[in-house]
Each structure stands twice: as structure tokens, then as C-alpha cells.
Design a protein around this motif. Structure first.
Motif, mmCIF file in Angstrom:
data_model
loop_
_atom_site.group_PDB
_atom_site.id
_atom_site.type_symbol
_atom_site.label_atom_id
_atom_site.label_comp_id
_atom_site.label_asym_id
_atom_site.label_seq_id
_atom_site.Cartn_x
_atom_site.Cartn_y
_atom_site.Cartn_z
ATOM 1 N N MET A 181 0.836 -1.189 0.000
ATOM 2 C CA MET A 181 0.000 0.000 0.000
ATOM 3 C C MET A 181 0.875 1.244 0.000
ATOM 4 S SD MET A 181 -2.990 -0.826 2.773
ATOM 5 C CE MET A 181 -4.181 0.395 2.321
ATOM 6 N N THR A 182 0.363 2.267 -0.616
ATOM 7 C CA THR A 182 1.072 3.533 -0.669
ATOM 8 C C THR A 182 0.761 4.357 0.576
ATOM 9 O OG1 THR A 182 -0.724 4.695 -1.771
ATOM 10 C CG2 THR A 182 0.880 3.549 -3.196
ATOM 11 N N VAL A 183 1.500 5.459 0.748
ATOM 12 C CA VAL A 183 1.245 6.377 1.860
ATOM 13 C C VAL A 183 -0.194 6.869 1.788
ATOM 14 C CG1 VAL A 183 1.840 8.622 2.850
ATOM 15 C CG2 VAL A 183 3.653 7.078 2.093
ATOM 16 N N GLY A 184 -0.624 7.264 0.610
ATOM 17 C CA GLY A 184 -1.982 7.770 0.430
ATOM 18 C C GLY A 184 -3.042 6.735 0.759
ATOM 19 N N GLN A 185 -2.820 5.508 0.326
ATOM 20 C CA GLN A 185 -3.778 4.441 0.615
ATOM 21 C C GLN A 185 -3.860 4.162 2.107
ATOM 22 O OE1 GLN A 185 -1.947 1.530 -1.922
ATOM 23 N NE2 GLN A 185 -3.449 1.808 -3.562
ATOM 24 N N ARG A 186 -2.707 4.181 2.782
ATOM 25 C CA ARG A 186 -2.706 3.960 4.234
ATOM 26 C C ARG A 186 -3.395 5.111 4.956
ATOM 27 N NH1 ARG A 186 2.963 2.124 3.493
ATOM 28 N NH2 ARG A 186 2.838 -0.127 3.390
ATOM 29 N N LEU A 187 -3.166 6.325 4.477
ATOM 30 C CA LEU A 187 -3.798 7.500 5.074
ATOM 31 C C LEU A 187 -5.314 7.419 4.926
ATOM 32 C CD1 LEU A 187 -3.923 10.307 6.325
ATOM 33 C CD2 LEU A 187 -3.268 11.254 4.106
ATOM 34 N N LYS A 188 -5.766 7.104 3.729
ATOM 35 C CA LYS A 188 -7.207 6.996 3.485
ATOM 36 C C LYS A 188 -7.815 5.879 4.337
ATOM 37 C CE LYS A 188 -10.667 6.619 -0.152
ATOM 38 N NZ LYS A 188 -10.901 6.538 -1.595
ATOM 39 N N THR A 189 -7.138 4.759 4.442
ATOM 40 C CA THR A 189 -7.618 3.645 5.254
ATOM 41 C C THR A 189 -7.741 4.064 6.720
ATOM 42 O OG1 THR A 189 -6.624 2.044 3.743
ATOM 43 C CG2 THR A 189 -7.113 1.269 5.959
ATOM 44 N N ALA A 190 -6.760 4.805 7.216
ATOM 45 C CA ALA A 190 -6.805 5.275 8.608
ATOM 46 C C ALA A 190 -7.970 6.238 8.815
ATOM 47 C CB ALA A 190 -5.488 5.949 8.979
ATOM 48 N N ARG A 191 -8.187 7.128 7.861
ATOM 49 C CA ARG A 191 -9.292 8.098 7.965
ATOM 50 C C ARG A 191 -10.630 7.381 7.975
ATOM 51 N NH1 ARG A 191 -12.647 10.051 4.323
ATOM 52 N NH2 ARG A 191 -11.383 9.507 2.507
ATOM 53 N N ILE A 192 -10.799 6.421 7.083
ATOM 54 C CA ILE A 192 -12.060 5.676 6.995
ATOM 55 C C ILE A 192 -12.261 4.835 8.260
ATOM 56 C CG2 ILE A 192 -13.234 3.814 5.746
ATOM 57 C CD1 ILE A 192 -11.982 5.046 3.162
ATOM 58 N N ALA A 193 -11.187 4.223 8.756
ATOM 59 C CA ALA A 193 -11.287 3.432 9.987
ATOM 60 C C ALA A 193 -11.705 4.298 11.171
ATOM 61 C CB ALA A 193 -9.961 2.743 10.279
ATOM 62 N N ALA A 194 -11.308 5.576 11.139
ATOM 63 C CA ALA A 194 -11.690 6.514 12.199
ATOM 64 C C ALA A 194 -13.087 7.080 11.970
ATOM 65 C CB ALA A 194 -10.671 7.650 12.273
ATOM 66 N N LYS A 195 -13.725 6.633 10.877
ATOM 67 C CA LYS A 195 -15.084 7.085 10.519
ATOM 68 C C LYS A 195 -15.156 8.604 10.385
ATOM 69 C CE LYS A 195 -17.411 3.144 12.265
ATOM 70 N NZ LYS A 195 -17.355 2.144 13.035
ATOM 71 N N MET A 196 -14.157 9.132 9.691
ATOM 72 C CA MET A 196 -14.097 10.573 9.471
ATOM 73 C C MET A 196 -14.263 10.871 7.991
ATOM 74 S SD MET A 196 -10.944 11.759 11.906
ATOM 75 C CE MET A 196 -11.409 13.478 11.982
ATOM 76 N N SER A 197 -14.961 11.948 7.714
ATOM 77 C CA SER A 197 -15.041 12.413 6.333
ATOM 78 C C SER A 197 -13.720 13.101 6.002
ATOM 79 C CB SER A 197 -16.193 13.410 6.174
ATOM 80 O OG SER A 197 -15.894 14.610 6.870
ATOM 81 N N ARG A 198 -13.510 13.329 4.744
ATOM 82 C CA ARG A 198 -12.302 14.036 4.338
ATOM 83 C C ARG A 198 -12.296 15.444 4.943
ATOM 84 N NH1 ARG A 198 -11.547 12.876 -1.649
ATOM 85 N NH2 ARG A 198 -10.376 11.023 -1.141
ATOM 86 N N ASN A 199 -13.474 16.065 4.974
ATOM 87 C CA ASN A 199 -13.602 17.409 5.526
ATOM 88 C C ASN A 199 -13.232 17.418 7.016
ATOM 89 O OD1 ASN A 199 -14.275 20.163 5.544
ATOM 90 N ND2 ASN A 199 -16.350 19.712 6.242
ATOM 91 N N GLU A 200 -13.741 16.456 7.783
ATOM 92 C CA GLU A 200 -13.445 16.373 9.212
ATOM 93 C C GLU A 200 -11.953 16.143 9.461
ATOM 94 O OE1 GLU A 200 -17.590 14.415 10.911
ATOM 95 O OE2 GLU A 200 -16.096 13.117 9.934
ATOM 96 N N ALA A 201 -11.376 15.228 8.699
ATOM 97 C CA ALA A 201 -9.957 14.924 8.863
ATOM 98 C C ALA A 201 -9.096 16.125 8.495
ATOM 99 C CB ALA A 201 -9.575 13.709 8.023
ATOM 100 N N ALA A 202 -9.452 16.816 7.426
ATOM 101 C CA ALA A 202 -8.686 17.991 7.003
ATOM 102 C C ALA A 202 -8.707 19.059 8.095
ATOM 103 C CB ALA A 202 -9.236 18.542 5.696
ATOM 104 N N LYS A 203 -9.858 19.299 8.684
ATOM 105 C CA LYS A 203 -9.956 20.283 9.779
ATOM 106 C C LYS A 203 -9.092 19.858 10.961
ATOM 107 C CE LYS A 203 -14.482 22.234 8.806
ATOM 108 N NZ LYS A 203 -15.883 22.358 9.237
ATOM 109 N N ALA A 204 -9.183 18.585 11.329
ATOM 110 C CA ALA A 204 -8.422 18.090 12.471
ATOM 111 C C ALA A 204 -6.914 18.152 12.222
ATOM 112 C CB ALA A 204 -8.834 16.661 12.797
#
Length: 105
Positions: A1-24
Motif C-alpha cells: 500500500m502507498t502512503v496515500g492508501q494507508r492514510l485513506k484507510t486510517a481516515r475511513i477506519a476513524a469514521k471521518m469524512s475528508r472534511n473532518e480529517a482535514a480540519k483536524a
């Protein structure tokens, strides 16, 4: 997996939208999306912040597990090939034994 894929997987596992994660993470949605799509890569300090935020182990996003595994297997194969035939056979039996132990977990 790439850095981006791992990042997206972590965000989804945290049940966060892209908008929520970007703010955080204090970045724009566009920046987060570009990281997740591997168009750009976060700076090392940002990667550490992201890993801490999502509770990931240090180095999780950047670890190249397949490369490390492939390299280890290549090195092991070379080392075994240098052994005398009898010891090669014994080494392969040990590896088979460990493989069975690991797969039975």
C-alpha cells in the motif's frame, strides 16, 4: 500500500469524512485529497502528526512492508544457497516448520 492508501484507510477506519480529517489535521480538503491520491506526499513532520492523530505506530504510513519482505526473502534465499546441500535441506525444513506455526495462529 502507498502512503496515500494507508492514510485513506486510517481516515475511513476513524469514521471521518475528508472534511473532518482535514480540519483536524489543519490542512485543506484539497491537500488531504492529494495526499490520499498520492499526487503529493506530506512532509515528514506532517506524517508524524498524522500518525499521532490517528493513533498509528510511528512509520506506519511510510513502511514499505512488501519491499522489506521481498528483500528479506531474497537475502534468505542467497544465504541458504551458500550452505552445503545437507544444511540447505535442514534450513528449508526449519522454514517450513515456522511457516506452519505462523499460519496456524
Amino acid at each position: 500500500m502507498t502512503v496515500g492508501q494507508r492514510l485513506k484507510t486510517a481516515r475511513i477506519a476513524a469514521k471521518m469524512s475528508r472534511n473532518e480529517a482535514a480540519k483536524a489535521l489543519k490542512c485543506s480538503i484539497h491537500t488531504l485529497k492529494s495526499w490520499e491520491l498520492d499526487r503529493h506526499r506530506p512532509k515528514p513532520i506532517t506524517i508524524c502528526r498524522i500518525e499521532a492523530f490517528f493513533g498509528l505506530d510511528k512509520g506506519h504510513l511510510t513502511a514499505d512492508r512488501h519491499h522489506n519482505y521481498d528483500q528479506a526473502m531474497t537475502n534468505l534465499g542467497r544465504a541458504i544457497s551458500r550452505l552445503p546441500a545437507k544444511k540447505q535441506h535442514h534450513a528449508l525444513q526449519i522454514i517450513e516448520h515456522f511457516s506452519k506455526l505462523i499460519s496456524n495462529r
